[in-house]
Motif scaffolding. Structure first.
Motif, PDB file in Angstrom:
ATOM      1  N   ASP A 162       0.765  -1.243  -0.039  1.00  0.00           N
ATOM      2  CA  ASP A 162      -0.171  -0.013   0.005  1.00  0.00           C
ATOM      3  C   ASP A 162       0.678   1.171  -0.018  1.00  0.00           C
ATOM      4  OD1 ASP A 162       0.899   0.092   2.596  1.00  0.00           O
ATOM      5  OD2 ASP A 162      -1.054   0.003   3.765  1.00  0.00           O
ATOM      6  N   GLY A 163       2.131   1.158  -0.024  1.00  0.00           N
ATOM      7  CA  GLY A 163       3.176   2.204   0.080  1.00  0.00           C
ATOM      8  C   GLY A 163       3.158   3.002   1.249  1.00  0.00           C
ATOM      9  N   GLN A 170       5.838   5.807   0.319  1.00  0.00           N
ATOM     10  CA  GLN A 170       6.678   5.747  -0.967  1.00  0.00           C
ATOM     11  C   GLN A 170       5.779   6.629  -2.300  1.00  0.00           C
ATOM     12  OE1 GLN A 170       6.952   1.629  -2.386  1.00  0.00           O
ATOM     13  NE2 GLN A 170       8.601   2.191  -3.569  1.00  0.00           N
ATOM     14  N   PHE A 171       4.414   6.766  -2.065  1.00  0.00           N
ATOM     15  CA  PHE A 171       3.851   7.405  -3.305  1.00  0.00           C
ATOM     16  C   PHE A 171       3.486   8.551  -2.739  1.00  0.00           C
ATOM     17  CE2 PHE A 171       3.796   2.839  -4.412  1.00  0.00           C
ATOM     18  CZ  PHE A 171       3.667   2.653  -5.849  1.00  0.00           C
ATOM     19  N   ASN A 172       3.754   9.567  -3.440  1.00  0.00           N
ATOM     20  CA  ASN A 172       3.269  10.980  -3.051  1.00  0.00           C
ATOM     21  C   ASN A 172       2.642  11.591  -4.010  1.00  0.00           C
ATOM     22  OD1 ASN A 172       4.540  12.000  -0.144  1.00  0.00           O
ATOM     23  ND2 ASN A 172       5.822  10.555  -1.080  1.00  0.00           N
ATOM     24  N   ILE A 314      -0.299   9.356  -0.912  1.00  0.00           N
ATOM     25  CA  ILE A 314      -1.309   8.604  -1.376  1.00  0.00           C
ATOM     26  C   ILE A 314      -1.034   6.940  -1.334  1.00  0.00           C
ATOM     27  CG2 ILE A 314      -2.111  10.228  -2.718  1.00  0.00           C
ATOM     28  CD1 ILE A 314      -0.600   9.107  -5.238  1.00  0.00           C
ATOM     29  N   THR A 315      -1.948   6.328  -1.387  1.00  0.00           N
ATOM     30  CA  THR A 315      -1.864   4.781  -1.660  1.00  0.00           C
ATOM     31  C   THR A 315      -1.860   4.655  -3.277  1.00  0.00           C
ATOM     32  OG1 THR A 315      -4.202   4.449  -1.777  1.00  0.00           O
ATOM     33  CG2 THR A 315      -2.658   4.211   0.481  1.00  0.00           C
ATOM     34  N   PRO A 316      -1.202   3.526  -3.872  1.00  0.00           N
ATOM     35  CA  PRO A 316      -1.043   3.271  -4.934  1.00  0.00           C
ATOM     36  C   PRO A 316      -2.449   2.705  -5.593  1.00  0.00           C
ATOM     37  CG  PRO A 316       0.067   1.768  -3.850  1.00  0.00           C
ATOM     38  CD  PRO A 316      -0.445   2.818  -2.995  1.00  0.00           C
ATOM     39  N   SER A 323     -11.708   2.883  -0.477  1.00  0.00           N
ATOM     40  CA  SER A 323     -12.082   3.820   0.302  1.00  0.00           C
ATOM     41  C   SER A 323     -10.680   5.083   0.308  1.00  0.00           C
ATOM     42  CB  SER A 323     -11.912   3.602   2.007  1.00  0.00           C
ATOM     43  OG  SER A 323     -10.903   3.128   2.549  1.00  0.00           O
ATOM     44  N   HIS A 324      -9.747   4.619  -0.072  1.00  0.00           N
ATOM     45  CA  HIS A 324      -8.729   5.714  -0.464  1.00  0.00           C
ATOM     46  C   HIS A 324      -8.728   6.436  -1.575  1.00  0.00           C
ATOM     47  CE1 HIS A 324      -6.699   2.847   2.535  1.00  0.00           C
ATOM     48  NE2 HIS A 324      -6.411   3.773   3.116  1.00  0.00           N
TER      49      HIS A 324
END
Length: 370
Positions: A162-163, A170-172, A314-316, A323-324
């Motif tokens: 999920d990052g 890891q994800f932005n 953010i999640t990938p 829900s994300h």
């Protein structure tokens, strides 16, 4: 180039950070005063007598083995990641092992992939696309090189599916500002974002920089209950503001007819600004206070000469049923870009202690999810 690593003063560390155009606030010496539950130290890399790199190290002791620590450098260290990583990281490992670390965890501030807002929007609309990584991307060759060198050096990746790991995402999602005007940024936003900004203005939402952390925290706790996350205590934010100071951190408060409807915290270091924490009321959602707060922070970051405004993690996932996705869609509306970083990596220095720590963390995570 022969590099040495050793302790430096907070003043030398701060001076080095201030000379960098892009550096994470998590690598500023002031951040140590926020993370009071960790022991901390400032380290410097020297080429001869010249200071050429710096890092904030947060030490976390092992339960029941307090003489050993996990040495953590969040979103750092501040070194030349294009150079010979063995020359940079070898002396770091030698120093930290000699001073009781059982492992090093670091998060290189190096990108691997970038996706445009349009790509993310198309991915959310496509049922066949479930993750950002299912989409074509612009790859960064430096990210691939750093990843390869870390793996070859015995470093272990810590970024989960999920990052979000034990540390930082890891994800932005980031909004490039360099060379842009306010009109450019507005044109880059999607229609919904521009419409919501007009709604906020028409409704009379007023955003101002303030210092009422108690009001922010009450709204933040309300947000946490609604969105089901564990809020930080008020004392954490008081410490954060005291440590970073008014030159680096600001509280934005959006009011409508005297009522606080949204609030957000922005941190700025050098040429980068970060949306750090946000809160919004359950009532009066229609006046779009959250959009108004974000736009105020973006405009201030632009006026301060920042190159990047980061909306953070953010999640990938792009699965519309997740829900994300709502949070991703909110951030994508700014017209920026999704960015994947190298992620966090561990180097075991004492393998037996590291395995015991890893088992402890896995068991704790299992208990938390039950």
């Amino acid at each position: 180039m022969t590099l040495t690593v050793g302790p430096i003063s907070a003043d030398d560390h701060l001076a080095f950070v201030q000379d960098q155009r892009i550096v994470s606030f998590l690598q500023s010496p002031e951040w140590a005063r926020v993370k009071t539950e960790w022991r901390s130290e400032s380290l410097g890399w020297r080429d001869g007598r010249q200071l050429v790199g710096a890092g904030l190290v947060l030490h976390r002791p092992v339960p029941r083995l307090e003489r050993y620590t996990l040495a953590y450098l969040p979103e750092g260290p501040v070194i030349d990641w294009t150079g010979d990583l063995d020359a940079w990281l070898g002396p770091l490992a030698t120093y930290l092992r000699a001073n009781g670390a059982f492992a090093i965890r670091l998060g290189p501030p190096v990108r691997t992939h970038v996706w445009t807002a349009a790509q993310v929007k198309e991915g959310v609309a496509d049922p066949a696309v479930e993750r950002l990584t299912d989409l074509p991307s612009q790859a960064d060759p430096l990210g691939a090189l750093v990843t390869s060198r870390l793996r070859d050096g015995g470093w272990l990746p810590q970024s989960p599916e999920d990052g979000f790991g034990a540390g930082h995402p890891q994800f932005n999602f980031e909004l490039p500002l360099a060379g842009k005007t306010e009109d450019d940024l507005l044109r880059g936003m999607n229609q919904l974002w521009r419409r919501n900004l007009k709604k906020a203005a028409k409704a009379g939402v007023e955003v101002a920089v303030g210092n009422d952390l108690k009001a922010f925290h009450e709204l933040y706790v309300e947000t946490a209950a609604r969105d089901q996350f564990t809020p930080r205590p008020l004392r954490y934010f008081e410490t954060m503001f005291a440590a970073l100071g008014p030159g680096r951190i600001r509280l934005y408060l959006a009011h409508h007819d005297g009522a606080l409807v949204s609030a957000a915290i922005m941190v700025r270091v050098g040429a980068q600004a970060w949306y750090s924490y946000g809160a919004s009321s359950t009532a009066k959602r229609e006046v779009r206070g959250s959009n108004a707060c974000q736009w105020a922070m973006i405009r201030d970051a632009l006026a301060a000469g920042c190159d990047v405004y980061s909306l953070r993690g953010i999640t990938p996932t792009l699965d519309a049923a997740d829900s994300h996705v709502g949070l991703i869609q909110f951030k994508v509306g700014t017209g920026g870009q999704a960015v994947r970083y190298v992620g966090e990596w561990d180097l075991p220095l004492r393998p037996l202690v590291y395995r015991a720590f890893d088992l402890y963390m896995r068991q704790r995570e299992y208990r938390r999810k039950r």
